[in-house]
Design an enzyme around this catalytic site. Structure first.
Site, PDB file in Angstrom:
ATOM      1  N   ASN A  75       0.824  -1.138   0.131  1.00  0.00           N
ATOM      2  CA  ASN A  75       0.021  -0.036  -0.056  1.00  0.00           C
ATOM      3  C   ASN A  75       0.948   1.310  -0.049  1.00  0.00           C
ATOM      4  O   ASN A  75       0.231   2.432   0.049  1.00  0.00           O
ATOM      5  CB  ASN A  75      -1.015   0.085   1.198  1.00  0.00           C
ATOM      6  CG  ASN A  75      -1.835  -1.004   1.240  1.00  0.00           C
ATOM      7  OD1 ASN A  75      -1.684  -2.058   2.245  1.00  0.00           O
ATOM      8  ND2 ASN A  75      -2.699  -1.234   0.359  1.00  0.00           N
ATOM      9  N   VAL A  80       0.917   6.728  -0.468  1.00  0.00           N
ATOM     10  CA  VAL A  80       0.014   5.790   0.490  1.00  0.00           C
ATOM     11  C   VAL A  80      -1.402   5.681   0.204  1.00  0.00           C
ATOM     12  O   VAL A  80      -1.815   6.753   0.126  1.00  0.00           O
ATOM     13  CB  VAL A  80       0.390   6.445   1.843  1.00  0.00           C
ATOM     14  CG1 VAL A  80      -0.405   5.206   3.009  1.00  0.00           C
ATOM     15  CG2 VAL A  80       1.669   6.407   2.517  1.00  0.00           C
ATOM     16  N   CYS A  81      -1.818   4.474   0.016  1.00  0.00           N
ATOM     17  CA  CYS A  81      -3.275   4.234  -0.130  1.00  0.00           C
ATOM     18  C   CYS A  81      -3.891   3.604   1.271  1.00  0.00           C
ATOM     19  O   CYS A  81      -3.482   2.521   1.425  1.00  0.00           O
ATOM     20  CB  CYS A  81      -3.543   3.221  -1.200  1.00  0.00           C
ATOM     21  SG  CYS A  81      -5.358   2.941  -1.532  1.00  0.00           S
ATOM     22  N   LEU A  82      -4.739   4.355   2.057  1.00  0.00           N
ATOM     23  CA  LEU A  82      -5.246   4.082   3.148  1.00  0.00           C
ATOM     24  C   LEU A  82      -6.714   3.155   2.906  1.00  0.00           C
ATOM     25  O   LEU A  82      -7.081   2.819   3.837  1.00  0.00           O
ATOM     26  CB  LEU A  82      -5.309   5.185   4.145  1.00  0.00           C
ATOM     27  CG  LEU A  82      -4.120   6.022   4.327  1.00  0.00           C
ATOM     28  CD1 LEU A  82      -4.603   7.047   5.292  1.00  0.00           C
ATOM     29  CD2 LEU A  82      -3.391   4.956   5.320  1.00  0.00           C
TER      30      LEU A  82
END
Length: 176
Positions: free
Chosen positions: A104, A111-113
């Site tokens: 991620n 950043v992919c939350l």
């Protein structure tokens, strides 16, 4: 904090977020002041420490410790968080400055939350404490369905031992 980490943090801050002054909403300033207070009261400093970048309430530097039960244990990861002028309506921009082997978080530090909703309304999910908690959660358990690095996600799903060993090696190399 090592000299290399300091240099990476300084370079990332200077190169990415230099620009012309912007008008910030009073509501955003009030929300960020409250969120900073909540973060400092809620998240233990040994898990997450937050400082302002150049005393700017809209730019935070977060040091997040790798969770004990994860391959990121014994590491400290540096994140830069830039809040938009209309916060909390929009999600902050998050960048991981510390190299990390994670599905991620890509090589650029994006950043992919997995917090974005389909209707575009962020709501309380985008609060600073929820964003920081989501980062800590990602370090505990990656979300391969929201992967920015598909090859790491595939390894996470197909060979968890090799994934964890590689992540631990990167942590030892870059975040110790």
């Amino acid at each position: 904090e090592s000299a290399a980490q300091s240099a990476r943090l300084r370079a990332a801050t200077e190169s990415q977020w230099k620009g012309t002054p912007v008008i910030r909403l009073a509501s955003a300033v009030a929300a960020l002041r409250e969120d900073l207070r909540v973060v400092q009261a809620t998240l233990p400093e040994q898990i997450c420490r937050v400082d302002l970048v150049d005393s700017d309430l809209f730019q935070w530097h977060a040091e997040i410790a790798g969770p004990e039960e994860s391959p990121y244990r014994d590491g400290v990861f540096n994140f830069l968080i830039k809040f938009p002028v209309d916060y909390p309506v929009q999600l902050p921009h998050i960048r991981c400055v510390t190299p990390i082997y994670h599905c991620n978080i890509d090589a650029n530090g994006s950043v992919c939350l997995g917090l974005q909703t389909t209707d575009g309304n962020v709501g309380s999910a985008g609060s600073a404490v929820n964003v920081l908690s989501a980062i800590v959660s990602l370090l505990s358990l990656p979300l391969p369905e929201d992967a920015l690095v598909p090859s790491v996600a595939e390894l996470f799903l197909s060979d968890r031992r090799l994934h964890d060993r590689t992540a631990f090696e990167w942590t030892s190399l870059y975040a110790a």
